[in-house]
Design a protein around this motif. Sequence first.
Motif, PDB file in Angstrom:
ATOM      1  N   PRO A   1      42.266 -19.553 -15.456  1.00 13.57           N
ATOM      2  CA  PRO A   1      43.236 -18.777 -14.430  1.00 13.57           C
ATOM      3  C   PRO A   1      42.358 -18.700 -13.193  1.00 13.57           C
ATOM      4  N   ILE A   2      43.046 -18.856 -11.955  1.00 13.74           N
ATOM      5  CA  ILE A   2      42.448 -18.904 -10.752  1.00 13.74           C
ATOM      6  C   ILE A   2      43.538 -17.808  -9.638  1.00 13.74           C
ATOM      7  N   MET A   3      42.598 -16.798  -9.251  1.00 16.88           N
ATOM      8  CA  MET A   3      43.392 -15.706  -8.320  1.00 16.88           C
ATOM      9  C   MET A   3      43.235 -15.958  -7.101  1.00 16.88           C
ATOM     10  N   VAL A   4      44.237 -16.389  -6.283  1.00 15.63           N
ATOM     11  CA  VAL A   4      44.125 -16.583  -4.958  1.00 15.63           C
ATOM     12  C   VAL A   4      44.330 -15.251  -4.084  1.00 15.63           C
ATOM     13  N   PHE A   5      43.505 -14.799  -3.196  1.00 12.32           N
ATOM     14  CA  PHE A   5      43.992 -13.860  -2.615  1.00 12.32           C
ATOM     15  C   PHE A   5      42.925 -13.721  -0.922  1.00 12.32           C
ATOM     16  N   ASN A   6      43.400 -12.859  -0.511  1.00 12.25           N
ATOM     17  CA  ASN A   6      42.657 -12.656   0.794  1.00 12.25           C
ATOM     18  C   ASN A   6      41.557 -11.888   1.169  1.00 12.25           C
ATOM     19  N   LEU A   7      40.498 -12.570   1.428  1.00 10.95           N
ATOM     20  CA  LEU A   7      39.146 -11.976   1.304  1.00 10.95           C
ATOM     21  C   LEU A   7      39.073 -10.887   2.666  1.00 10.95           C
ATOM     22  N   PHE A   8      39.912 -11.085   3.729  1.00 12.48           N
ATOM     23  CA  PHE A   8      39.599 -10.459   4.931  1.00 12.48           C
ATOM     24  C   PHE A   8      40.352  -8.720   4.957  1.00 12.48           C
ATOM     25  N   GLU A   9      41.185  -8.671   3.855  1.00 12.93           N
ATOM     26  CA  GLU A   9      41.751  -7.468   3.825  1.00 12.93           C
ATOM     27  C   GLU A   9      40.824  -6.667   2.751  1.00 12.93           C
ATOM     28  N   GLU A  10      40.290  -5.493   3.394  1.00 19.36           N
ATOM     29  CA  GLU A  10      39.537  -4.720   2.645  1.00 19.36           C
ATOM     30  C   GLU A  10      40.008  -4.057   1.328  1.00 19.36           C
ATOM     31  N   GLY A  11      39.160  -4.178   0.334  1.00 17.70           N
ATOM     32  CA  GLY A  11      39.529  -3.704  -0.835  1.00 17.70           C
ATOM     33  C   GLY A  11      40.134  -4.789  -1.812  1.00 17.70           C
ATOM     34  N   ASN A  12      40.468  -6.012  -1.421  1.00 21.48           N
ATOM     35  CA  ASN A  12      41.156  -7.042  -2.250  1.00 21.48           C
ATOM     36  C   ASN A  12      40.132  -7.384  -3.414  1.00 21.48           C
ATOM     37  N   ILE A  13      39.157  -7.525  -3.203  1.00 24.44           N
ATOM     38  CA  ILE A  13      38.373  -7.882  -4.306  1.00 24.44           C
ATOM     39  C   ILE A  13      38.335  -6.927  -5.559  1.00 24.44           C
ATOM     40  N   LEU A  14      38.471  -5.669  -5.093  1.00 29.62           N
ATOM     41  CA  LEU A  14      38.465  -4.613  -6.371  1.00 29.62           C
ATOM     42  C   LEU A  14      39.811  -4.720  -7.029  1.00 29.62           C
ATOM     43  N   LYS A  15      41.034  -4.770  -5.741  1.00 30.10           N
ATOM     44  CA  LYS A  15      42.163  -4.864  -6.613  1.00 30.10           C
ATOM     45  C   LYS A  15      42.476  -5.974  -7.507  1.00 30.10           C
ATOM     46  N   VAL A  16      41.984  -7.250  -7.212  1.00 28.39           N
ATOM     47  CA  VAL A  16      42.145  -8.233  -7.965  1.00 28.39           C
ATOM     48  C   VAL A  16      41.420  -7.942  -9.330  1.00 28.39           C
ATOM     49  N   ALA A  17      39.997  -7.363  -9.136  1.00 32.44           N
ATOM     50  CA  ALA A  17      39.383  -7.198 -10.479  1.00 32.44           C
ATOM     51  C   ALA A  17      40.060  -6.290 -11.334  1.00 32.44           C
ATOM     52  N   LYS A  18      40.899  -5.343 -10.814  1.00 27.39           N
ATOM     53  CA  LYS A  18      41.531  -4.245 -11.429  1.00 27.39           C
ATOM     54  C   LYS A  18      42.811  -4.863 -12.125  1.00 27.39           C
ATOM     55  N   GLY A  19      43.345  -6.156 -11.715  1.00 29.00           N
ATOM     56  CA  GLY A  19      44.522  -6.838 -12.224  1.00 29.00           C
ATOM     57  C   GLY A  19      45.616  -6.460 -11.450  1.00 29.00           C
ATOM     58  N   GLU A  20      45.504  -5.754 -10.252  1.00 28.56           N
ATOM     59  CA  GLU A  20      46.600  -5.670  -9.160  1.00 28.56           C
ATOM     60  C   GLU A  20      47.243  -6.904  -8.787  1.00 28.56           C
ATOM     61  N   ASP A  21      48.632  -6.722  -8.709  1.00 33.94           N
ATOM     62  CA  ASP A  21      49.607  -7.922  -8.326  1.00 33.94           C
ATOM     63  C   ASP A  21      49.449  -8.384  -6.746  1.00 33.94           C
ATOM     64  N   ILE A  22      48.365  -8.789  -6.330  1.00 35.62           N
ATOM     65  CA  ILE A  22      48.104  -8.965  -4.925  1.00 35.62           C
ATOM     66  C   ILE A  22      48.052 -10.610  -5.250  1.00 35.62           C
ATOM     67  N   GLY A  23      48.150 -11.680  -3.988  1.00 35.92           N
ATOM     68  CA  GLY A  23      48.075 -12.746  -3.876  1.00 35.92           C
ATOM     69  C   GLY A  23      48.665 -13.648  -4.994  1.00 35.92           C
ATOM     70  N   THR A  24      48.063 -14.957  -5.216  1.00 35.54           N
ATOM     71  CA  THR A  24      49.006 -15.675  -6.071  1.00 35.54           C
ATOM     72  C   THR A  24      48.047 -16.150  -7.392  1.00 35.54           C
ATOM     73  N   THR A  25      48.660 -15.853  -8.538  1.00 29.85           N
ATOM     74  CA  THR A  25      47.844 -16.432  -9.670  1.00 29.85           C
ATOM     75  C   THR A  25      48.471 -17.785 -10.170  1.00 29.85           C
ATOM     76  N   VAL A  26      47.159 -18.387 -10.274  1.00 23.74           N
ATOM     77  CA  VAL A  26      47.307 -19.989 -10.923  1.00 23.74           C
ATOM     78  C   VAL A  26      46.997 -20.062 -12.525  1.00 23.74           C
ATOM     79  N   THR A  27      48.044 -20.097 -13.359  1.00 25.88           N
ATOM     80  CA  THR A  27      47.933 -19.966 -14.789  1.00 25.88           C
ATOM     81  C   THR A  27      48.639 -21.174 -15.395  1.00 25.88           C
TER      82      THR A  27
END
Length: 239
Positions: free
Chosen positions: A211-237
Amino acid sequence: MDNLRYKRVLLKLSGEALAGGKGGGIDPASIEAFSREIVHVASQGLEIALVIGGGNIFRGVSESARGMDRASADYMGMLATVMNALAVQDALEKHGLDTRVLSAIDMKEVSEPYIRRRAIRHLEKGRAVICAAGTGNPYFTTDTAAALRAMELRCEAIFKATKVNGIYDKDPMTNPDAVMFKTITHMEALEKRLRVMDTTAISLAMDNKMPIMVFNLFEEGNILKVAKGEDIGTTVTGG
Ligand code: UDP
């Protein structure tokens, strides 16, 4: 402790992320911002391998279009990724995270050679592994290196950090009515030529169900959100 969804991921940062708003070169303030986030998620137990691009310094395909031999230009592009890797290493270590730069092109004074088992060992010990010099081969990109390393290092997902929120049906920078996908299959991304990553990288991820999780790096906190499985950005699966 935050509840993380993943144990080990591969984070792909393009050269652009290191240039910040400057368009090119290395901007310490931008590196500082995402480094703090990476160190935070690593402190929560996430094992992180990074693949760093080089487009902020040198991109082989553009230079070959201006008359350089493509392979020579690509080797220069790979060397550019090593500079970026050292800049990211410096920033991560300033925040107290142990790191190792592993280069696909031997450069023993500044990095270890990329050896898969060694990389896995570093990850198990909680060190961030920064994979430099792409795949070590011309005619590839660091996106393909990211897909390759994610598979080799048994990562559960590729985190593809970008400057937009996810994958859109058309370029959101030039089309204000562009619509973002929440999920999309690798095959759809390929068929629609959505350019989330290059086709070699997506095909490789598809064949290996990565899977590829695509998200905005420039929004603070996003890396953690994706790591927690929060529904931000696009999931390629799937597919
Ligand atoms: N490159 C290469 N082989 C690889 C990875 C990278 O030849 O396996 C070269 C290629 O010239 C590329 C440049 O390094 O243009 C920088 O990488 P990339 O364009 O993927 O960086 P990004 O777009 O992520 O900043």
